[in-house]
Design a protein around this motif. Sequence first.
Motif, PDB file in Angstrom:
ATOM      1  N   GLY A  49      10.051 -13.938  -7.782  1.00 35.82           N
ATOM      2  CA  GLY A  49      11.130 -14.057  -6.813  1.00 35.82           C
ATOM      3  C   GLY A  49      11.403 -12.780  -6.050  1.00 35.82           C
ATOM      4  O   GLY A  49      11.924 -12.815  -4.929  1.00 35.82           O
ATOM      5  N   LEU A  50      11.067 -11.633  -6.629  1.00 30.04           N
ATOM      6  CA  LEU A  50      11.329 -10.348  -5.968  1.00 30.04           C
ATOM      7  C   LEU A  50      10.081  -9.654  -5.445  1.00 30.04           C
ATOM      8  O   LEU A  50      10.182  -8.712  -4.661  1.00 30.04           O
ATOM      9  N   LEU A  51       8.907 -10.098  -5.841  1.00 28.15           N
ATOM     10  CA  LEU A  51       7.669  -9.414  -5.481  1.00 28.15           C
ATOM     11  C   LEU A  51       7.366  -9.456  -3.979  1.00 28.15           C
ATOM     12  O   LEU A  51       6.772  -8.531  -3.443  1.00 28.15           O
ATOM     13  N   TRP A  52       7.833 -10.476  -3.286  1.00 31.93           N
ATOM     14  CA  TRP A  52       7.579 -10.592  -1.851  1.00 31.93           C
ATOM     15  C   TRP A  52       8.324  -9.528  -1.050  1.00 31.93           C
ATOM     16  O   TRP A  52       7.969  -9.242   0.102  1.00 31.93           O
ATOM     17  N   VAL A  53       9.323  -8.912  -1.649  1.00 31.68           N
ATOM     18  CA  VAL A  53      10.146  -7.937  -0.933  1.00 31.68           C
ATOM     19  C   VAL A  53       9.335  -6.696  -0.542  1.00 31.68           C
ATOM     20  O   VAL A  53       9.539  -6.148   0.543  1.00 31.68           O
ATOM     21  N   LEU A  54       8.415  -6.260  -1.390  1.00 29.76           N
ATOM     22  CA  LEU A  54       7.650  -5.038  -1.103  1.00 29.76           C
ATOM     23  C   LEU A  54       6.810  -5.151   0.172  1.00 29.76           C
ATOM     24  O   LEU A  54       6.929  -4.294   1.051  1.00 29.76           O
ATOM     25  N   PRO A  55       5.962  -6.175   0.336  1.00 27.11           N
ATOM     26  CA  PRO A  55       5.229  -6.268   1.596  1.00 27.11           C
ATOM     27  C   PRO A  55       6.141  -6.544   2.790  1.00 27.11           C
ATOM     28  O   PRO A  55       5.897  -6.049   3.892  1.00 27.11           O
ATOM     29  N   ALA A  56       7.191  -7.314   2.587  1.00 21.94           N
ATOM     30  CA  ALA A  56       8.118  -7.592   3.688  1.00 21.94           C
ATOM     31  C   ALA A  56       8.835  -6.320   4.118  1.00 21.94           C
ATOM     32  O   ALA A  56       9.047  -6.094   5.318  1.00 21.94           O
ATOM     33  N   MET A  57       9.185  -5.479   3.177  1.00 20.76           N
ATOM     34  CA  MET A  57       9.850  -4.217   3.491  1.00 20.76           C
ATOM     35  C   MET A  57       8.918  -3.314   4.310  1.00 20.76           C
ATOM     36  O   MET A  57       9.340  -2.726   5.300  1.00 20.76           O
ATOM     37  N   TRP A  58       7.654  -3.236   3.916  1.00 26.03           N
ATOM     38  CA  TRP A  58       6.687  -2.435   4.666  1.00 26.03           C
ATOM     39  C   TRP A  58       6.529  -2.969   6.084  1.00 26.03           C
ATOM     40  O   TRP A  58       6.502  -2.206   7.051  1.00 26.03           O
ATOM     41  N   LEU A  59       6.456  -4.290   6.219  1.00 23.99           N
ATOM     42  CA  LEU A  59       6.287  -4.909   7.530  1.00 23.99           C
ATOM     43  C   LEU A  59       7.497  -4.665   8.417  1.00 23.99           C
ATOM     44  O   LEU A  59       7.359  -4.358   9.609  1.00 23.99           O
ATOM     45  N   ILE A  60       8.678  -4.759   7.869  1.00 27.07           N
ATOM     46  CA  ILE A  60       9.893  -4.536   8.653  1.00 27.07           C
ATOM     47  C   ILE A  60      10.000  -3.077   9.073  1.00 27.07           C
ATOM     48  O   ILE A  60      10.404  -2.775  10.203  1.00 27.07           O
TER      49      ILE A  60
END
Length: 68
Positions: A49-60
């Motif tokens: 549930g939280l693992l997607w945050v890392l790539p999304a944070m880099w992309l943002i």
Amino acid sequence: MTLRTRKLVGAIVLLVFLSVYALAAMMAAIVLQVSASKVVELIYYPVAGLLWVLPAMWLIKWMQRPDA
């Protein structure tokens, strides 16, 4: 690439990534329900549930980078 173009590309990439990630996480959860113990399942759901945050944070961060 301008800020406006990066935001458009980033939004599209983020939507595609989240769709693929959600489907992959759902398939992994189904496999875990069949073959793994409840403890492994209990650990999997918060991590997935939280693992997607890392790539999304880099992309943002990339999307918000100022123009050169």
